[in-house]
Design a protein around this motif. Structure first.
Motif, PDB file in Angstrom:
ATOM      1  N   LEU A  22       0.829  -1.207   0.000  1.00  0.00           N
ATOM      2  CA  LEU A  22       0.000   0.000   0.000  1.00  0.00           C
ATOM      3  C   LEU A  22       0.864   1.259   0.000  1.00  0.00           C
ATOM      4  O   LEU A  22       0.339   2.363   0.083  1.00  0.00           O
ATOM      5  CB  LEU A  22      -0.908   0.013   1.224  1.00  0.00           C
TER       6      LEU A  22
ATOM      7  N   MET B 101       3.233   1.959   2.321  1.00  0.00           N
ATOM      8  CA  MET B 101       3.774   2.365   3.619  1.00  0.00           C
ATOM      9  C   MET B 101       5.268   2.087   3.652  1.00  0.00           C
ATOM     10  O   MET B 101       5.745   1.115   3.062  1.00  0.00           O
ATOM     11  CB  MET B 101       3.109   1.577   4.754  1.00  0.00           C
TER      12      MET B 101
ATOM     13  N   ASN C 138       8.859   3.055  -3.468  1.00  0.00           N
ATOM     14  CA  ASN C 138       7.687   3.500  -2.718  1.00  0.00           C
ATOM     15  C   ASN C 138       6.707   4.244  -3.606  1.00  0.00           C
ATOM     16  O   ASN C 138       5.497   4.104  -3.468  1.00  0.00           O
ATOM     17  CB  ASN C 138       8.104   4.384  -1.538  1.00  0.00           C
TER      18      ASN C 138
ATOM     19  N   ARG D 220       4.840   1.721  -5.574  1.00  0.00           N
ATOM     20  CA  ARG D 220       3.889   0.968  -4.760  1.00  0.00           C
ATOM     21  C   ARG D 220       2.599   1.737  -4.510  1.00  0.00           C
ATOM     22  O   ARG D 220       1.547   1.135  -4.338  1.00  0.00           O
ATOM     23  CB  ARG D 220       4.525   0.589  -3.424  1.00  0.00           C
ATOM     24  N   THR D 221       2.691   3.070  -4.468  1.00  0.00           N
ATOM     25  CA  THR D 221       1.455   3.815  -4.274  1.00  0.00           C
ATOM     26  C   THR D 221       0.600   3.805  -5.539  1.00  0.00           C
ATOM     27  O   THR D 221      -0.569   4.132  -5.489  1.00  0.00           O
ATOM     28  CB  THR D 221       1.721   5.283  -3.878  1.00  0.00           C
TER      29      THR D 221
ATOM     30  N   LEU E  62      -7.675  -3.966  13.001  1.00  0.00           N
ATOM     31  CA  LEU E  62      -8.377  -2.759  12.567  1.00  0.00           C
ATOM     32  C   LEU E  62      -9.738  -3.131  11.990  1.00  0.00           C
ATOM     33  O   LEU E  62      -9.900  -4.210  11.415  1.00  0.00           O
ATOM     34  CB  LEU E  62      -7.561  -2.025  11.491  1.00  0.00           C
TER      35      LEU E  62
ATOM     36  N   LEU F 173      -6.417   3.612   6.580  1.00  0.00           N
ATOM     37  CA  LEU F 173      -5.086   3.832   7.173  1.00  0.00           C
ATOM     38  C   LEU F 173      -4.053   4.343   6.163  1.00  0.00           C
ATOM     39  O   LEU F 173      -3.432   5.390   6.363  1.00  0.00           O
ATOM     40  CB  LEU F 173      -4.585   2.543   7.834  1.00  0.00           C
ATOM     41  N   ALA F 174      -3.879   3.597   5.067  1.00  0.00           N
ATOM     42  CA  ALA F 174      -2.848   3.997   4.112  1.00  0.00           C
ATOM     43  C   ALA F 174      -3.204   5.313   3.427  1.00  0.00           C
ATOM     44  O   ALA F 174      -2.328   6.100   3.082  1.00  0.00           O
ATOM     45  CB  ALA F 174      -2.625   2.900   3.073  1.00  0.00           C
TER      46      ALA F 174
ATOM     47  N   VAL G 187      -1.847   7.809   6.080  1.00  0.00           N
ATOM     48  CA  VAL G 187      -0.417   7.905   6.353  1.00  0.00           C
ATOM     49  C   VAL G 187       0.426   7.961   5.082  1.00  0.00           C
ATOM     50  O   VAL G 187       1.541   8.468   5.110  1.00  0.00           O
ATOM     51  CB  VAL G 187       0.090   6.773   7.289  1.00  0.00           C
ATOM     52  N   VAL G 188      -0.089   7.447   3.975  1.00  0.00           N
ATOM     53  CA  VAL G 188       0.705   7.492   2.747  1.00  0.00           C
ATOM     54  C   VAL G 188       0.269   8.649   1.852  1.00  0.00           C
ATOM     55  O   VAL G 188       1.087   9.424   1.363  1.00  0.00           O
ATOM     56  CB  VAL G 188       0.608   6.161   1.969  1.00  0.00           C
TER      57      VAL G 188
ATOM     58  N   ARG H 172      -9.436  -1.869  -0.162  1.00  0.00           N
ATOM     59  CA  ARG H 172      -8.271  -1.268   0.494  1.00  0.00           C
ATOM     60  C   ARG H 172      -7.225  -0.854  -0.547  1.00  0.00           C
ATOM     61  O   ARG H 172      -6.658   0.235  -0.471  1.00  0.00           O
ATOM     62  CB  ARG H 172      -7.671  -2.272   1.474  1.00  0.00           C
ATOM     63  N   ALA H 173      -7.008  -1.737  -1.526  1.00  0.00           N
ATOM     64  CA  ALA H 173      -6.031  -1.403  -2.567  1.00  0.00           C
ATOM     65  C   ALA H 173      -6.538  -0.265  -3.447  1.00  0.00           C
ATOM     66  O   ALA H 173      -5.789   0.648  -3.791  1.00  0.00           O
ATOM     67  CB  ALA H 173      -5.730  -2.637  -3.405  1.00  0.00           C
TER      68      ALA H 173
ATOM     69  N   MET I  47      -6.199   3.687  -2.717  1.00  0.00           N
ATOM     70  CA  MET I  47      -4.995   4.461  -3.014  1.00  0.00           C
ATOM     71  C   MET I  47      -5.021   5.010  -4.445  1.00  0.00           C
ATOM     72  O   MET I  47      -4.038   5.576  -4.907  1.00  0.00           O
ATOM     73  CB  MET I  47      -3.746   3.593  -2.836  1.00  0.00           C
TER      74      MET I  47
END
Ligand code: ATP
Ligand code: MG
Lengths: 274, 242
Positions: A181, A183, B75, B78-79, B94, B102-103, B106-107, B151-152, B155
């Motif tokens: 994701l 992180m 990174n 990955r986003t 969670l 979450l991501a 924070v991302v 979830r994926a 992003m």
């Protein structure tokens, strides 16, 4: 008792979702009631020496709790740092962490406490003399401070192993999902791995806390006026070894019983539904 | 047009086993690619190289113009690349909503309101808006996998990778996950899917690929590959699966 009450929290065993069966009268209440009744009986039936002694050792109980709780808080932090250090891919960091853990685990706690209290200040003083640092030359060890330092340093090594096992038990898939994701490694540790590891390690950490409570009695050897030392003072002044050590033992037992109950309660509160 | 994924002869060793022996592939934007092949042929390893969960030893991968060479680039890639795993890998501590937000926070740095809104929209899209406050352990496998997809997607990835997304599911739950994937494919998402669901491959995929022994053996339109394979190894594999 923690383990037996919470089989679902033991690593390696399947988690159970169903609620704990409610028992009106479990073993813990039974034990606490017996110990409490015994103490109450002793101080009312024989106020001298029991009531007098309880008053005398009260501030020792305070010191014991202070040493245990503050060491525990430091141990949680030091253990995490050393545990992460052992897992580090950097060979220098992981070697330092391993050496720390292996050395500390190989030396009795009492010897370590003596070293912190007697040897460490001498080292500081001789450094002070050599380099003319007045603050160091006149350095005097604070008994409670050195006791906390000694216990923290020792238990931090044991705790690091618990952390390490806990972190390793979190499936690799969790780290990969977090990284996929976007992180960073740090974020994945902070939000995904450590929160889960903390729950996995609660039972062994609780056991460590109870051991620390008991092992804190060793600090009585270096002039810390904890429960054991205060008890011993009272006993030798009044020549009552049987009554005196019985009361000291009962007070320790009461504290450890409550400590393990708190641990069980925290475990239940933070359990992960699976 | 410049392909969105450009893979050039990557090799991957696990000790002495050579899991990938020089695989090259171009994926165009909006393409859906299905990869099949026997167990141990390197399908997962190949997929995991695309977002660098696995390091490769030789070759190069460029995703949306970004080469997978530095930590920063990895990174960044990955986003843009979402991944769905066989074992779901939801975060068990969670709630469903927190899994999806979450991501984003924070991302992507989105605020609470924004990330909650995105999460709830996606839960509607995958058909389980009522499960926002449940924990993963309270969901069926099919529902968990749909949360993992949401979830994926939260992003806003340009590419989605699926590693056998339905093979850990009970048969009656496979379709609900495939339906979500089908929708994504129709919306033009670029997808690389390791799956032996032939129905999905025929309906959604532009190309099907057979991997064997760390190599791409054959590559064709799904109908052609499944009904009319050229290579003997493809025929042998299909005769076992079908
Ligand atoms: N972490 C690892 N360590 C060592 N060997 C590995 C590792 N991961 C994969 N391999 C090996 O690499 C080869 C390819 O594995 P891979 O998981 O990519 O196959 P696969 O096609 O996805 O198989 P499956 O259909 O069973 O998922 C296999 O020989 C496997 O044993
Ligand atoms: Mg695989």
């Amino acid at each position: 008792m923690t383990d037996e009450n919470n089989p679902h929290l033991l690593p390696g065993k399947a988690a159970v979702t169903s609620a704990q069966p409610k028992r009106g009268f479990d073993r813990w209440w039974f034990l606490v009631a017996i110990v409490a009744l015994l103490i109450i009986y002793l101080i009312t039936a024989k106020p001298d020496p029991f009531r007098r002694m309880l008053v005398f050792i009260a501030d020792g109980v305070r010191i014991t709790l202070l040493v245990t709780v503050s060491s525990f808080l430091f141990v949680m932090v030091l253990g995490l740092i050393a545990g992460l250090g052992r897992l580090s891919k950097n060979p220098v960091i992981s070697t330092i962490a391993s050496v720390y853990v292996e050395v500390v685990r190989g030396i009795p706690l009492l010897v370590q406490i003596f070293a912190w209290y007697f040897a460490f200040p001498s080292i500081i003083q001789s450094i002070g003399v050599k380099f003319h640092i007045p603050a160091f030359e006149n350095y005097l060890a604070n008994p409670v401070g050195m006791a906390i330092l000694g216990i923290t340093f020792c238990y931090g090594a044991y705790m690091s192993e618990i952390y390490r096992a806990g972190i390793q038990s979190i499936a690799r898939g969790q780290m990969e999902a977090a990284r996929s994701l976007g992180m960073t490694h740090f974020q994945a540790m902070r939000y995904i791995i450590i929160p889960q590891a903390v729950r996995v390690i609660l039972p062994p950490v609780g056991n460590e806390f109870v051991s620390m409570l008991k092992d804190s009695s060793l600090v009585s050897a270096v002039a810390v006026a904890d429960l054991t030392r205060r008890g011993r003072e009272f006993i030798s002044q009044n020549f009552i070894p049987i009554e005196g050590w019985t009361l000291v033992a009962l007070v320790y037992l009461m504290m450890t019983l409550f400590a393990s109950r708190i641990v069980t309660w925290v475990e239940r509160k933070t359990r992960i539904v699976r | 047009m410049e392909p969105i994924i450009k893979i050039r002869s990557i090799k991957k060793f696990f000790g002495s086993t050579e899991a990938l022996r020089g695989v090259s592939l171009d994926v165009q934007k909006g393409e859906v690619i299905v990869i099949i092949g026997p167990s141990g042929s390197g399908k997962s390893t190949f997929l995991r190289c695309i977002n660098r969960l696995e390091e490769y030893d030789e070759g190069s991968i460029i995703v949306d113009g970004i080469p997978l060479d530095s930590t920063q680039h990895i990174n960044q890639v990955r986003t843009e690349v979402g991944m769905v795993f066989q074992q779901f890998n939801l975060f068990p501590h969670l709630t469903v909503l927190q899994n999806i937000t979450l991501a984003q926070k924070v991302v992507r740095g989105r605020d609470v309101a924004e990330s909650d809104r995105v999460a709830k929209e996606l839960l509607v899209k995958v058909g389980i808006p009522e499960k926002a406050d449940a924990y993963p352990g309270q969901l069926s496998g099919g529902q968990q996998q749909r949360v993992a997809i949401a979830r994926a997607l939260a992003m806003n990835p340009k590419i989605m990778l699926f590693d056998e997304p339905t093979s850990a599911l009970d048969p009656e739950m496979i379709q609900e996950v495939l339906d979500v994937m089908m929708t994504l494919a129709k919306e033009g998402m670029t997808m690389v899917v390791v799956s032996h669901e032939m129905g999905f491959a025929r309906a959604a995929a532009n190309r099907a690929i057979l991997m064997d022994n760390g190599l791409i053996v054959e590559e064709a339109a799904p109908d052609v590959l499944f009904s009319n394979p050229k290579e003997e190894r493809t025929k042998a594999f299909l005769s076992k699966v079908l």
